[in-house]
Design an enzyme around this catalytic site. Structure first.
Site, mmCIF file in Angstrom:
data_model
loop_
_atom_site.group_PDB
_atom_site.id
_atom_site.type_symbol
_atom_site.label_atom_id
_atom_site.label_comp_id
_atom_site.label_asym_id
_atom_site.label_seq_id
_atom_site.Cartn_x
_atom_site.Cartn_y
_atom_site.Cartn_z
ATOM 1 N N GLU A 99 -2.003 13.853 -2.476
ATOM 2 C CA GLU A 99 -1.380 13.205 -3.622
ATOM 3 C C GLU A 99 -2.462 12.733 -4.590
ATOM 4 O O GLU A 99 -2.591 13.235 -5.697
ATOM 5 C CB GLU A 99 -0.530 12.032 -3.120
ATOM 6 C CG GLU A 99 0.358 11.388 -4.156
ATOM 7 C CD GLU A 99 1.294 10.367 -3.504
ATOM 8 O OE1 GLU A 99 2.513 10.511 -3.680
ATOM 9 O OE2 GLU A 99 0.801 9.443 -2.826
ATOM 10 N N HIS B 222 -8.527 5.442 2.985
ATOM 11 C CA HIS B 222 -8.729 4.123 3.604
ATOM 12 C C HIS B 222 -10.214 3.802 3.738
ATOM 13 O O HIS B 222 -10.682 2.728 3.330
ATOM 14 C CB HIS B 222 -8.088 4.085 4.996
ATOM 15 C CG HIS B 222 -6.614 4.301 5.029
ATOM 16 N ND1 HIS B 222 -5.750 3.544 5.790
ATOM 17 C CD2 HIS B 222 -5.818 5.207 4.403
ATOM 18 C CE1 HIS B 222 -4.507 3.971 5.640
ATOM 19 N NE2 HIS B 222 -4.532 4.987 4.802
ATOM 20 N N ASP C 44 -4.984 10.602 5.477
ATOM 21 C CA ASP C 44 -5.551 9.690 4.470
ATOM 22 C C ASP C 44 -6.861 9.012 4.886
ATOM 23 O O ASP C 44 -7.168 7.929 4.388
ATOM 24 C CB ASP C 44 -4.535 8.586 4.121
ATOM 25 C CG ASP C 44 -3.235 9.110 3.547
ATOM 26 O OD1 ASP C 44 -3.152 10.325 3.284
ATOM 27 O OD2 ASP C 44 -2.301 8.312 3.362
ATOM 28 N N GLU D 212 -8.330 8.764 -5.406
ATOM 29 C CA GLU D 212 -8.733 8.061 -4.190
ATOM 30 C C GLU D 212 -9.643 8.945 -3.333
ATOM 31 O O GLU D 212 -10.531 8.436 -2.641
ATOM 32 C CB GLU D 212 -7.495 7.615 -3.401
ATOM 33 C CG GLU D 212 -6.793 6.431 -4.044
ATOM 34 C CD GLU D 212 -5.590 5.955 -3.253
ATOM 35 O OE1 GLU D 212 -5.557 4.779 -2.862
ATOM 36 O OE2 GLU D 212 -4.656 6.766 -3.037
#
Length: 690
Positions: A497, A425, A421, A501
Site C-alpha cells: 500500500e 514498523h 509490514d 513508509e
C-alpha cells in the site's frame, strides 16, 4: 535490566529472545531439509508456492504460473479493467504434467531460489522448472524418459512439428500461438481437442507464447531458444548501481524481458546488452521489452540522505516553527502512551525524533534534552525486553523478528507476526534510533547490537547460510520496490500500500548509518531508497498523460491504492476509493526531507492535489489527512497551504504542527528549484563530476 541475549557469544549478532510462534505456517512441506536450516523468504515473488496447498498462481513475468500436485499451468494473462481496478486473469492456457502410476501425486518442492528466480521440482513427475523472472520461455528439465502431457482448457486448432522434431507450434482457439522447443527430438501427438502427449522424453523443454501470434517474433524466439537461464542474482557492487547476472546453460545468447523501469535505468555503457525495442510482451506493469545479454547494469538517479531539509529555512520563519515546537515538546509524555501496537508506537517515536531534527535546523536546542529523554524512555523498553504488553522476539522457523502479540495472534500488529509490514514498523523505530544515536552517541554505542538487528530483519544483504535473517526480506530485486504482504496466501500475490513508509525504512537505515559512521549501510539504504522512489513514481503515481495503465483507470485515479503483483486497486486496506485524501496521505506519510524527492514532479503534485481536494468537503474527513494534502499543496502554493495548516485542529499520530510548518517553510523559492548536475537538486557534487 541488561538486554537479553541468545546463547550466541556476546561478540556475535544480537538476537531477541526466541519464541515458538503459534500462528506461523510450517515451511517444511515445500522446502528441502537443506533450506529449512536457513532463513526463508517471507515476502517474495513466489510466496504463494510456500503457503497452504501451494496452488495459488504467482506472476513470474510474463506468465502467471500455478503449480498443482504434479502439474504446472501457464497463463499468458489478459487484463480486466475498469475505473476501480485492473487485474490479470489466470486461465490455464497450457498445463504440463507427467502422468504417474506410482501412488498418490505429491506437490512441488522449492529446491532452490535466488534474487530473480525459483526452481520448482515435481518429484513424482521427474520435472524441474527453472522459473526465472523476465524469461519469455518457461524451461523444464525432464529426466528418466518420462511420458509427458501438455493440455489446454482451450481447443487446439492446429498442431505442427519441425522436420527435426525439436520445435512444435500449437495454435489455440483463443487466438494464442504457443511454441515448444526441445533439446533433442520429441515425438508429440495430438490426443483429442485439447491435449498433446509423448511416450517418453529426457532433456530440456522450453515453452513460449508468441506475442499477438505475430510471425515476426517467431524468428527471434527461434534464435534464442537454445540458451536458457537457470537462476539470476542481483549485486550491489557500486553506489547507485545494481547488476543482474543470469546463470545460463545451452548455447548462444540469452533473451530476457525488461519492464519499463528496467528500460529507464539500464546503462548500456556498462554492460554488453542489446535492447529489442519492437519485441514486446504485454504486462500489468507495462510492456516487457526484449533484452539480449546475461548481465545487466541498472543505475537509478542518486539520492542524498539528509538529516535536515534540502533547501533550508529562512531565518524569518524560525519564530513560528519554534512556537509550535515548544508546545509539541512540552506535550511529550511517554507514560501517557496507551497503544501497545508496534506500528503506532513506532510512529510516536519517529514523530518525536522529527522534533529533535527540526530543533537543530531552527537553532532551538533548548528542547533537545526533553526529546532525548522521551526517545530513551520509549525505545529502550522495546530493545531491553521490558516493554509492558508487547515486545520483540525471534522466530527461528522462518528467520526473523516477531512481536509478542503477533506470535499468538496473526491479526495483531497488522500481521507483523506473519511477516507483514516489517519495513514499515521497524522503519519508524530505526528513525527514532538514528536520531537518538546522533544526539547521544554513548547511548548509540550501548544499543548498537539491538539497532542493527532491527535493521537486518528487513535489510540483510548477506547470502550466508548462518544468517539470522533472509536476504532483503521485503525488497523485490526484479520489480525494484518492496512488498508489505507476508505469509498470507493471496490469489493476486504480494501487495504494498504505502510506498512512502517503505521509503522511510531505507531512509531511516541510511540515517542510522550516518549516525554510526557506517558508509556501507548508508550506501545500501540510499540505493534501496532511490529504487523505491523510482518504482513509486512508475507504478503508484499516475499522471494524467500516462499511458502505462488503461485509459479508464488512468482517467479516474491519480494514485494507486494497493498495488499487488497481479492487480492494481484504487481502494485501501482501511478506506474506500472515494477517500482520496487517505490515498494521497498513505503515499506521503511520514513527512520527511526525502519526501521532497518522492514528490519531485511538481506538475504531478498539482494534478494529485486538485484530484484530492474535492474529497475534503465530505463530512467526517480527518484533520490528520487534510494536513498531508495541504503539505503537497505547499510545493506549488506555499502561502495558501500555510494558511490552511495554521487552521488545522488535529494531526496524524506520526505528524505534528511543528513538522508541517517545517515542511512549508522549507519549500524553496522557484529560482532554487534546480541546482546540481546528475543528482538533480540533491547532489551538488554533480556540478563537478563531468
Amino acid at each position: 535490566m541488561e538486554p537479553q541475549h541468545s546463547k550466541k557469544p556476546p561478540t556475535g549478532p544480537f538476537l531477541f529472545p526466541k519464541t515458538q510462534s503459534t500462528v506461523l505456517p510450517d515451511p517444511s512441506q515445500f522446502f528441502p531439509q537443506s533450506l529449512l536450516s536457513t532463513p526463508l523468504p517471507t515476502n517474495s515473488f513466489f510466496q504463494n508456492f510456500t503457503l497452504k496447498a501451494g496452488d495459488q498462481p504467482e506472476y513470474i513475468h510474463p506468465y502467471l504460473i500455478k503449480s498443482s500436485l504434479s502439474s504446472l499451468s501457464l497463463s499468458y494473462p489478459s487484463q480486466f479493467h475498469n475505473s476501480a481496478f485492473i487485474y490479470q486473469v489466470f486461465i490455464a492456457d497450457l498445463t504440463i504434467s507427467a502422468p504417474s502410476d506410482s501412488g498418490p501425486q505429491k506437490g512441488h518442492i522449492i529446491s532452490s531460489y535466488s534474487d530473480l528466480s525459483v526452481t520448482l521440482d515435481l518429484p513424482s513427475s521427474n520435472l524441474r522448472f527453472y522459473l526465472v523472472r523476465g524469461s519469455p520461455f518457461v524451461t523444464a528439465s525432464v529426466t528418466g524418459n518420462t511420458p509427458l502431457s501438455i493440455s489446454t482448457i482451450h481447443a487446439i486448432l492446429s498442431f505442427g512439428t519441425s522436420n527435426s522434431n525439436t520445435k512444435c507450434t500449437v495454435k489455440l482457439n483463443n487466438g494464442q500461438t504457443w511454441l515448444l522447443y526441445s533439446s533433442s527430438p520429441i515425438n508429440l501427438t495430438q490426443n483429442g481437442l485439447s491435449s498433446i502427449t509423448c511416450d517418453g522424453f529426457s532433456g530440456i523443454i522450453r515453452i513460449a507464447v508468441l506475442p499477438d501470434s505475430d510471425p515476426r517474433y517467431e524468428s527471434i524466439l527461434d534464435r534464442f531458444s537454445a540458451c536458457y537461464p537457470v537462476s539470476g542474482d542481483a549485486f550491489f557492487n557500486k553506489p547507485f548501481c545494481l547488476e543482474y547476472k543470469f546463470q545460463k546453460k545451452g548455447w548462444g545468447d540469452l533473451l530476457m524481458l525488461a519492464h519499463p523501469l528496467h528500460i529507464k535505468l539500464l546503462s548500456s555503457d556498462d554492460c554488453d546488452i542489446t535492447v529489442l525495442e519492437d519485441f514486446k510482451y504485454k504486462s500489468i506493469d507495462g510492456d516487457l521489452v526484449g533484452v539480449v545479454g546475461d548481465s545487466w547494469v541498472l543505475k537509478p538517479p542518486s539520492v542524498s540522505m539528509t538529516w535536515h531539509s534540502i533547501r533550508g529555512i529562512k531565518e524569518e520563519s524560525y519564530d513560528e516553527i519554534v512556537s509550535a515546537l515548544r508546545k509539541d515538546v512540552e506535550a511529550l509524555n511517554s507514560s501517557a502512551i496507551t497503544t501497545t501496537s508496534s506500528y503506532f508506537y513506532g510512529k510516536l517515536i519517529a514523530r518525536a525524533a522529527r522534533l529533535a531534527l527540526i530543533a537543530e535546523e531552527v537553532h532551538f536546542l533548548d528542547v533537545i534534552p526533553a526529546i532525548r529523554k522521551f526517545l530513551k524512555d520509549t525505545i529502550e523498553p522495546w530493545l531491553d525486553g521490558t516493554f509492558n504488553g508487547n515486545g520483540f522476539l525471534h522466530d527461528g522457523k522462518w528467520g526473523g523478528i516477531v512481536t509478542k502479540q503477533g506470535s499468538v495472534d496473526s491479526g495483531a500488529d497488522f500481521g507483523f507476526g506473519v511477516y507483514n509490514d516489517h519495513h514499515y514498523h521497524l522503519g519508524y523505530f530505526l528513525y527514532g534510533i538514528a536520531v537518538l544515536v546522533k544526539i547521544d552517541p554513548a547511548w548509540g554505542r550501548k544499543y548498537r547490537p539491538q539497532a542493527y538487528t532491527l535493521m537486518a530483519d528487513f535489510m540483510n544483504l548477506g547470502r550466508r547460510e548462518n544468517s539470522n535473517y533472509p536476504r532483503l526480506r521485503c525488497f523485490d530485486l526484479y520489480k525494484l520496490h518492496s512488498w508489505a504482504g507476508g505469509l498470507t496466501e493471496f490469489a493476486d500475490g504480494r501487495n504494498q500500500e504505502s510506498t512512502s513508509e517503505a521509503l522511510n525504512a531505507y531512509y531511516s537505515a541510511s540515517l542510522m548509518g550516518l549516525a554510526y559512521g557506517d558508509t556501507h549501510l548508508v550506501a545500501t539504504g540510499s540505493m534501496l531508497a532511490a529504487l523505491e522512489i523510482q518504482a513509486a513514481q512508475t507504478w503508484w503515481q499516475i499522471r494524467e498523460e500516462d499511458t502505462l495503465y488503461d485509459n479508464v483507470f488512468t482517467r479516474e485515479n491519480r494514485v494507486v491504492g494497493v498495488l499487488w503483483a497481479n492487480k492494481r486497486d484504487s481502494g485501501l486496506w482501511f478506506a474506500p476509493p472515494e477517500w482520496r485524501e487517505c490515498r494521497l496521505g498513505i503515499q506521503l506519510l511520514p513527512l520527511l526531507p526525502i519526501s521532497e524527492v518522492l514528490f519531485s514532479d511538481s506538475g504531478f503534485v498539482r494534478q494529485l492535489v486538485n484530484w484530492t481536494l474535492p474529497a475534503l468537503t465530505r463530512e467526517g474527513v480527518g484533520e490528520g489527512w487534510k494536513g498531508f494534502v495541504y503539505a503537497l499543496e505547499g510545493i506549488y502554493s506555499k502561502e495558501n497551504a500555510l494558511e490552511k495548516i495554521r487552521n488545522l485542529n488535529g494531526f496524524d499520530d506520526g505528524n505534528s504542527l511543528t513538522n508541517l510548518l517545517w515542511w512549508i517553510h522549507s519549500r524553496g523559492d522557484k529560482d532554487e528549484e534546480e541546482c546540481g548536475g546528475g543528482g538533480g537538486k540533491l547532489c551538488w557534487f554533480g556540478h563537478y563530476c563531468h
